[in-house]
Write a protein that holds these residues in place. Sequence first.
Motif, PDB file in Angstrom:
ATOM      1  N   UNK A   1      -8.149  15.718   1.631  1.00  0.00           N
ATOM      2  CA  UNK A   1      -7.136  14.671   1.729  1.00  0.00           C
ATOM      3  C   UNK A   1      -6.616  14.556   3.156  1.00  0.00           C
ATOM      4  N   UNK A   2      -6.291  15.694   3.771  1.00  0.00           N
ATOM      5  CA  UNK A   2      -5.766  15.687   5.140  1.00  0.00           C
ATOM      6  C   UNK A   2      -6.810  15.177   6.135  1.00  0.00           C
ATOM      7  N   UNK A   3      -8.075  15.524   5.891  1.00  0.00           N
ATOM      8  CA  UNK A   3      -9.142  15.033   6.773  1.00  0.00           C
ATOM      9  C   UNK A   3      -9.157  13.500   6.777  1.00  0.00           C
TER      10      UNK A   3
ATOM     11  N   UNK B   1      -4.763   6.976  -0.712  1.00  0.00           N
ATOM     12  CA  UNK B   1      -3.478   7.004  -0.010  1.00  0.00           C
ATOM     13  C   UNK B   1      -3.657   7.583   1.398  1.00  0.00           C
ATOM     14  N   UNK B   2      -4.640   8.484   1.547  1.00  0.00           N
ATOM     15  CA  UNK B   2      -4.884   9.094   2.859  1.00  0.00           C
ATOM     16  C   UNK B   2      -5.305   8.049   3.881  1.00  0.00           C
TER      17      UNK B   2
ATOM     18  N   UNK C   1      -3.668   4.628   8.621  1.00  0.00           N
ATOM     19  CA  UNK C   1      -3.404   3.316   9.210  1.00  0.00           C
ATOM     20  C   UNK C   1      -1.949   3.142   9.612  1.00  0.00           C
ATOM     21  N   UNK C   2      -1.047   3.702   8.830  1.00  0.00           N
ATOM     22  CA  UNK C   2       0.381   3.498   9.073  1.00  0.00           C
ATOM     23  C   UNK C   2       1.000   4.639   9.882  1.00  0.00           C
ATOM     24  N   UNK C   3       1.177   5.766   9.241  1.00  0.00           N
ATOM     25  CA  UNK C   3       1.919   6.886   9.837  1.00  0.00           C
ATOM     26  C   UNK C   3       1.204   7.505  11.042  1.00  0.00           C
TER      27      UNK C   3
ATOM     28  N   UNK D   1       0.834  -1.204   0.000  1.00  0.00           N
ATOM     29  CA  UNK D   1       0.000   0.000   0.000  1.00  0.00           C
ATOM     30  C   UNK D   1       0.870   1.257   0.000  1.00  0.00           C
ATOM     31  N   UNK D   2       0.471   2.224  -0.805  1.00  0.00           N
ATOM     32  CA  UNK D   2       1.183   3.503  -0.856  1.00  0.00           C
ATOM     33  C   UNK D   2       0.669   4.399   0.277  1.00  0.00           C
ATOM     34  N   UNK D   3       1.594   4.947   1.066  1.00  0.00           N
ATOM     35  CA  UNK D   3       1.212   5.848   2.143  1.00  0.00           C
ATOM     36  C   UNK D   3       2.276   6.942   2.280  1.00  0.00           C
TER      37      UNK D   3
END
Length: 403
Positions: free
Chosen positions: A252-254, A346-347, A352-354, A224-226
């Motif tokens: 996107x940020x939301x 990507x958001x 989920x990751x960052x 997955x791209x993040x």
Amino acid sequence: MIYIKKDKVKNSGECPIYIKILFKQKSVTISTGKYISEERWIETDNLRRKLRVEREKVLKEYLDLYVLKIEKVYNQIVKYEEDIRISEFKLMILGKHKDDVIPTLLELIDKHNDYFAKLVAVGERSKASLQKYMRVKDLIQTFNSKKNGFKDIQIDKVNSRYIYNLESFLKFESEYKGKLGIKNNSTVKYFKNLKTICNYAVKMELIEKNPFNLYGGKIKEVEACFLTEEELERIENKDFKIDRLERVKDLFLFSCYTGYAPVDVLKLTRKNIIQDANKNLWIKTNRQKTDSRSNVPLLPQAIRIINKYQFESETLLPKISNQKMNAYLKEIAEIVGLDKNLTWYVSRHTFATTVTLGNGIKIENVSAMLGHKTIRQTQHYAKILDSSVSEDMQKLMEKFRDK
């Protein structure tokens, strides 16, 4: 057993007469095509008493002959030791050939899609999912006509050869919007849709077994791209002079700070915001894709974005099509110098990751906020987050240094 169906009364007040047959521990009903009033059916004890009305005498004789016909068909099966299904037994009674009524693949798809459309109408399923099932129908029609020279196929003719020829066609020859071939994961998902359709047909007793159980294609795990923390800050700190880009940035940020997918973001309203006992704000809703609960506490970054657009529309945030959103995100990526295929989804991966796993949030809690039905869905994100592995190994190294 001979009986009447009281729920199918004609305008004349008469009920249809049916015969229920037991065969190999299964039952099937057959319409006799004859009618009688409920009152006369009861008064004559199901036509078993001595009859005086000529019409009822004729009806009784007809039913006796029908039962005799059923017995003759059954005796023939026993005599020749024929191994047949109850559906074929019914066809023999009706004097039909089995090919006359075996459903076709497209018929089953239509029945399923009609049912699914009703679920969409009452809000139990998403329009996007229905579109995928409609796409499956288009693909089957195209495959049948281009590779087999026929429009449809009876479901009992869908064998291993048909299935893997279909897979080959989808992967290498199918054309859509100028692109040739469908990638493995999308192909496997289409077959999963076909399996779901035929499972519905089995449940509705339209067919006895699902031919797509033969398919063994597997989803290939794609990384997955993040965005990293630094990349996320790069977008957040950039002020765009163009209004459409600034709005896209905020949307996107939301999603980065809530984990909501695009389709879910656009449906949110003020009614989805609740306050807990500690006066913290949450978004409470169900994911459209899975209809699973997805409650997320609002981080300060998300609250600022909500407040920015609070007087603009009935929804929580401005609306935009997914296509335009992704096109404008590519502009944003170029402006801030990101060498990544930046899409709205990507958001969700970034959350989920960052934003969560990367900051020590338990995977069970991350799974709940994402609306995943199983932890396995969330573990994919944990696998690709090297920082969490590094942090855990650092603790282990320090432990061994002390020995």
